[in-house]
Design an enzyme around this catalytic site. Structure first.
Site, short mmCIF file in Angstrom:
data_model
loop_
_atom_site.label_atom_id
_atom_site.label_comp_id
_atom_site.label_asym_id
_atom_site.label_seq_id
_atom_site.Cartn_x
_atom_site.Cartn_y
_atom_site.Cartn_z
CB THR A 1 -12.57 4.57 45.21
OG1 THR A 1 -11.25 4.08 45.39
CG2 THR A 1 -12.80 5.81 46.04
CD GLU A 2 -16.87 7.21 47.96
OE1 GLU A 2 -18.02 6.81 48.21
OE2 GLU A 2 -16.13 7.76 48.80
CG LEU A 3 -19.91 0.51 45.76
CD1 LEU A 3 -21.25 -0.23 45.75
CD2 LEU A 3 -18.81 -0.46 46.14
#
Lengths: 419, 463
Positions: A145-147
Site C-alpha cells: 500500500t502506497e509503496l
C-alpha cells in the site's frame, strides 16, 4: 539492453457514509453504496475503460513488445464486479494477452504492514486468492500500500516467497546510487525494484503543469529522456496511479495521445524494450543490497507515512481499529470481518491528514470531507457503531455458550425423568 | 493625495466599554490602519465613558468634544434625559456591563423574537422611521438647519415616546453634523447602523466620500422579525454610501440578497486578532468533568436555544459535562426555562455577563467553545477562543468560518449534528489537540494588518 517497466496502481476505497454518533446504536451499514457506485462508474468512464482500451490497442499493435503491470486492490476489484463489470472484463482481457502482469498487494489497501503482521499476511493471501480467481494468474512480485516499505517489510515479503518487491527510489536512501538497476532486499534473494520518481512524476503530476519548463510534454521528448539513460541503467521503473490517465490528467491535457505514441518512440531505439516487473527481475542482475532504515512511501515530497500517521487523530484511530483484530476474527462472523477490513483501508486515515493545511492549502488534496476533523469524527462514529455491533455479537455468543454448557445436562435430566 | 489620508470615523462604542464585537473590531482596525498603513484617524463616539486608550489616533466625544489619547478621565454622568440614557443604564455601561442588561429599547443590538410587535408599538416605529429618513433625504441646506436644532427641540413634541436608541442616534447625528461640517478629512468611515445617518448626512454636507463598514445587520439580529426602522436605516445607508466594507463574504452576500446592493460596491475585510503580549496564561486544568462554553448575547441571533437542545442530546450520551452559558439578553429567561424543561438544569450554568479577565478564564478553562449563531457576520470570539487554546465549533452561518478552517461547522438548525460534533470533541483529546495546534498556526495569519490593507485599498479608490 535497457527496459521501461510500467506499473499502474488501481484502487478505489469503500467510502464511508455520513454516520452520526447517534447512528452507532441504530445503523449497521458504514459504507456509502450509492456514492461508491457513482464514483466507480465515473472513473470507469473517464479512466479505466478508455485507458484499458488504449493499452489493449498498444499491446496488439506492438505484437508483444509493449508490456505493463497493474496492482489492483481487492476492494477495487470487488467494486468493479459490483458496479461496473465491464471494467473488470477489460482488465481480464488485458491479462489474457500475456503482456500484462498483476502484482500482489493487500486486499484492503491497508497499512497492516506497519500495524499488525498477522493481518498483513492475511490480506496478502486474500488478495492473491482473489487474483487467482479473477485473472487465473499467481502474482510473484509484491507492492505494498502506497509503496510503504522498510527492510523489515522486505524481509517479511521475502519469507512469503515473493521474488520481488516494489519501493520508492528515495534520494536519502539511494544516496549516490541510481534507481535504474535491480537491487536486493538485505539478507534475502528477493529483488527490489525502485521507482524512478522524477520520470514517473513527469507523467503523473507535471504533465499538465503549464508552469513546468517542459510543458507541453510530448512522447518524442520523453522517449529521448529515457534513451539518454542508455548505458547508465537497466530498468526505468515508471510507477504511478492508473487514474493519472483521464482522472488526474484529463483527456483534454493530451495524456492519452502521449501514451498512444510513447511505446513506438521508446522502441525506435534498438536497445530499449518494455518489461514487466517479473521479467526485469529475471533479466537483470541484482546489483547490491539496499538498506531502508526508515519507513518510506511514495507520498508527496516527504516520502514517508505522515499522510496517514502524521497526527494524533490518525494515530489514535489506526491503533483503535487494528487493536480489534483478535476479537473480530474470534467472532467468526464473515460480514463483520469484512466490514472491519474495509474500515482498515488507508484512505480513511489519509482524509484525516492535516499536514497540507499547514500551508493553507486545504483543498490541494482530494477528500470527500470538508475538513480532516470531520473525517476523523465520521470514522470514529463508524468505528463506535462497529464496536457496539461486535459487543452485541460477543454477548450473544457467550450467552449461547453458557446455555450450551447447561442445556444438554438439563435436557438429559428432563429426558431421563420423563422416561 | 496626502501622505497620510485623513479619516473621520464614526463609531458607537470603544474598549473597554463593549457590548460585543464592534468595539473590539474598531480598536483592532484603527490600530492597524494607523500603525501599518499610516492612516490619520479621528474617531468620534457618542461619548467617552472612561478608560479608553487610543494612542494611535484622535478619539473624541461628540457631546463634549473631549479629545483623548489615553483617556482616564472620569466621564460626567449627566442627568436622565440629557444623553438619552437613564442614569441607571449609564452607570451600568460604565461598569462595563454595556448593553447586555439594558432594556431592549435602549440597546443598539437588541434581538427581536419573530412575531414580537415593535417596541413601543407601530406608531412609535413609524415616527422614528420618518424622523430618521430626514437625515438620509434632506438637502444640504436642510441639514444645516437640522444640525442647528437644539438637542431637545426637534423631538420635544414627541417626548412621550420616551428615550430610546433612535433618539440617541438622532442626537449623535445632529452633533456630528454640527461639529464636523467643516471637516478637512479625506474620507468619512461609519461603523454599523447607528452611525449611518451621521455618515450619509455629513457626506452630503461636505461632499466627502463615505465608506460604510458593516459589522452586523438587522437581518442577523432579528431573523424574520425585522425591525423596520433599523432595516431601513441600514438600507438607506448602504444605498447612499460611496463604498461598503463587509466583515465577511457571508455578510456581503446578505447585503446583496436582502438589501439589494450591487456586489461590485462591496469589499470584504475579515476581522483579525492581535496576539496581545499582555495575555495572561491560564493552564488548562485536567478536570474529570469536561465543559463547553457559550459566550455572547442571549438573543435569537446567537442561537442559545439550539445550544441548550444540543446540550441535552450530549448529556444523554455523556452525563458528566458542564455547559456554561455566559452572557445575558432577552432570551435568557426562556433559555433557563428550556434547560429545566429538558431536565438538564443542573448541568447548564448561567454565568451572566463576563468581562475582561473573566472572559479569558472562561475561554481557557473550557474544553470546547461553541458559536451556534443563526446569523453571525463574523464572530471575533471564535478567534479569541483559539487564542486561549480552545477548539471552536461554529455554525456554517458564521463569517469567522471563512478564515478559521480549523474548526468544526454545522448548520445552526441541525441540533443532532451540533451534538455529534460536541460529543466527539469531548470524547477525543486527540481531535481537540490537533484542531488547536492547526488553528493556532492559522491564527497567525488572521491579522488586523490584512483588514487594514483591504480597507486602505477601498480608500485609495475613493481618493
Amino acid at each position: 539492453m535497457s527496459s521501461v517497466c510500467f506499473y499502474f496502481q488501481v484502487h478505489q476505497p469503500y467510502r464511508l457514509r455520513p454516520y452520526s454518533y447517534f447512528d452507532a446504536a441504530r445503523v449497521d451499514e458504514y459504507f456509502d453504496a450509492d456514492k461508491n457506485g457513482a464514483i466507480a462508474r465515473k472513473v470507469a468512464e473517464k479512466c479505466y475503460l478508455p485507458t484499458n482500451k488504449l493499452m489493449l490497442e498498444l499491446i496488439e499493435k506492438h505484437q508483444g513488445a509493449f508490456k505493463i503491470s497493474y496492482s489492483i486492490s481487492g476492494v477495487a476489484i470487488e467494486q468493479f464486479a459490483e458496479y461496473c463489470p465491464d471494467v473488470l472484463e477489460s482488465f481480464q482481457e488485458l491479462v489474457r494477452t500475456g503482456c500484462v502482469e498483476i502484482l500482489a498487494e493487500t486486499y484492503h489497501h491497508s497499512l497492516a504492514s506497519v500495524m499488525d503482521e498477522e493481518e498483513f499476511h492475511s490480506q496478502i493471501e486474500l488478495h492473491a486468492d482473489l487474483v487467482r480467481d479473477v485473472f487465473d494468474v499467481t502474482p510473484s512480485v509484491f507492492r505494498n500500500t502506497e509503496l510503504v516499505y522498510n527492510d523489515r517489510i522486505g524481509q517479511f515479503i521475502s519469507q512469503l516467497g515473493y521474488k520481488g518487491i516494489i519501493a520508492e527510489g528515495c534520494d536519502d536512501i539511494l544516496d549516490w546510487r541510481s534507481p535504474n538497476f535491480v537491487y536486493r532486499v538485505p539478507e534475502t534473494s528477493t529483488a527490489l525494484l525502485l521507482k524512478n520518481y522524477r520520470l514517473s512524476d513527469d507523467i503523473a503530476f507535471r504533465f499538465s503543469d503549464k508552469g513546468w519548463e517542459s510543458f507541453p510534454l510530448n512522447a518524442d521528448t520523453y522517449a529521448s529522456w529515457l534513451h539518454s539513460i542508455s548505458g547508465n541503467g537497466e530498468t526505468v521503473n515508471l510507477f504511478m496511479d492508473y487514474e493519472t490517465f483521464g482522472e488526474h490528467q484529463w483527456e483534454s491535457t493530451g495524456i492519452f495521445n502521449f501514451m498512444r505514441y510513447l511505446p513506438e518512440k521508446v522502441l525506435q531505439h534498438g536497445d530499449w524494450d518494455f518489461k514487466t516487473p517479473s521479467e526485469v527481475i529475471d533479466s537483470y542482475p541484482m546489483r547490491e543490497e539496499i538498506h531502508f532504515h526508515r519507513l518510506t512511501s511514495w507520498a508527496d515530497v516527504d516520502r514517508d507515512l505522515t499522510a496517514w500517521r502524521g497526527n494524533r487523530m490518525q494515530e489514535a484511530s489506526l491503533s483503535q481499529a487494528f487493536l480489534l483484530r483478535d476479537r473480530v476474527i474470534e467472532s467468526g462472523d464473515e460480514k463483520l470481518i469484512e466490514d472491519w477490513r474495509k474500515l482498515l483501508t488507508s484512505d480513511h486515515f489519509y482524509y484525516m491528514c492535516t499536514k497540507w493545511a499547514a500551508d493553507g492549502d486545504v483543498h490541494a488534496y482530494f477528500s470527500p470531507y470538508e475538513s480532516p476533523y470531520e473525517a476523523f469524527i465520521n470514522y470514529s462514529n463508524c468505528l463506535r457503531g462497529f464496536i457496539s455491533r461486535l459487543e452485541k455479537l460477543e454477548k450473544m455468543k457467550s450467552t449461547i455458550s453458557a446455555i450450551g454448557d447447561v442445556l444438554p445436562v438439563e435436557l438429559l435430566r428432563e429426558h431421563s425423568q420423563s422416561v | 493625495m496626502r501622505e497620510r489620508p485623513k479619516i473621520l470615523m464614526l463609531g458607537w462604542e470603544y474598549p473597554p466599554n463593549i457590548s460585543g464585537g464592534l468595539a473590539v473590531a474598531c480598536e483592532g482596525l484603527t490600530k492597524a490602519l494607523s500603525e501599518s498603513t499610516g492612516a490619520d484617524i479621528h474617531f468620534v463616539l457618542p461619548r467617552l465613558l472612561g478608560g479608553e486608550s487610543a494612542p494611535h489616533m484622535r478619539l473624541s466625544d461628540s457631546f463634549s468634544n473631549t479629545v483623548t489619547y489615553t483617556s482616564t478621565n472620569q466621564p460626567e454622568i449627566s442627568h436622565t434625559g440629557v444623553h438619552g440614557l437613564s442614569h441607571q443604564t449609564a452607570t451600568a455601561a460604565l461598569a462595563g456591563e454595556a448593553s447586555h442588561g439594558e432594556q431592549p429599547s435602549l440597546s443598539a443590538y437588541a434581538g427581536y423574537a419573530p412575531g414580537e410587535s415593535p417596541i413601543g408599538g407601530q406608531e412609535v416605529h413609524n415616527y422614528w422611521l420618518s424622523h430618521m429618513e430626514l437625515y438620509f433625504n434632506a438637502k444640504s441646506e436642510e441639514l444645516v438647519e437640522l444640525s442647528a436644532d437644539d438637542d431637545r427641540t426637534s423631538i420635544s413634541k414627541k417626548a412621550h415616546y420616551g428615550a430610546n436608541v433612535f433618539e440617541e442616534v438622532s442626537r449623535f447625528t445632529r452633533r456630528v453634523l454640527k461639529r464636523y461640517a467643516d471637516t478637512d478629512c479625506d474620507i468619512i468611515h461609519a461603523h454599523d447602523w447607528m452611525t449611518y445617518a451621521a455618515g450619509v448626512a455629513l457626506s452630503r454636507l461636505t461632499g466627502k466620500p463615505l465608506v460604510i463598514h458593516v459589522h452586523s445587520l438587522d437581518y442577523d439580529r432579528s431573523g424574520s422579525g425585522r425591525n423596520e426602522v433599523i432595516y431601513n436605516i441600514e438600507k438607506m445607508g448602504l444605498e447612499q454610501a460611496t463604498a461598503v466594507i463587509a466583515v465577511s463574504h457571508y455578510t456581503k452576500s446578505i447585503i446583496e440578497k436582502v438589501y439589494g446592493i450591487d456586489s461590485s460596491r462591496i469589499s470584504v475585510a475579515h476581522n483579525g486578532i492581535y496576539s496581545k503580549s499582555a495575555v495572561r496564561f491560564y493552564r488548562k486544568k485536567k478536570k474529570a468533568e469536561k465543559s463547553v462554553l457559550f459566550l455572547g448575547r442571549v438573543t435569537l441571533q446567537k442561537g442559545p436555544d439550539y445550544f441548550i437542545r444540543a446540550a441535552a442530546l450530549v448529556l444523554s450520551q455523556i452525563p458528566d459535562v458542564n455547559f456554561i452559558m455566559a452572557g445575558t439578553g432577552d432570551m435568557l429567561p426562556s433559555v433557563v426555562e428550556l434547560a429545566h424543561e429538558l431536565g438538564i438544569g443542573e448541568k447548564v450554568h448561567f454565568a451572566g455577563f463576563l468581562s475582561g479577565k473573566e472572559i479569558e478564564e472562561a475561554f481557557s478553562q473550557a474544553d470546547l467553545y461553541v458559536m451556534p449563531s443563526v446569523s453571525e457576520p463574523f464572530g471575533i470570539s471564535a478567534l479569541e477562543a483559539i487564542h486561549f487554546d480552545t477548539p471552536v465549533i461554529m455554525s456554517k452561518q458564521s463569517g469567522a468560518g471563512e478564515v478559521v478552517q480549523h474548526s468544526l461547522k454545522f448548520d445552526f438548525w441541525d441540533v443532532e449534528r451540533f451534538a455529534d460534533l460536541m460529543i466527539n470533541g469531548l470524547l477525543h483529546e486527540e481531535l481537540r489537540e490537533d484542531m488547536v495546534a492547526m488553528a493556532k498556526k492559522e491564527l497567525q495569519k488572521i491579522r488586523w494588518e490584512a483588514a487594514a490593507e483591504r480597507t486602505m485599498e477601498v480608500y485609495q479608490q475613493l481618493l
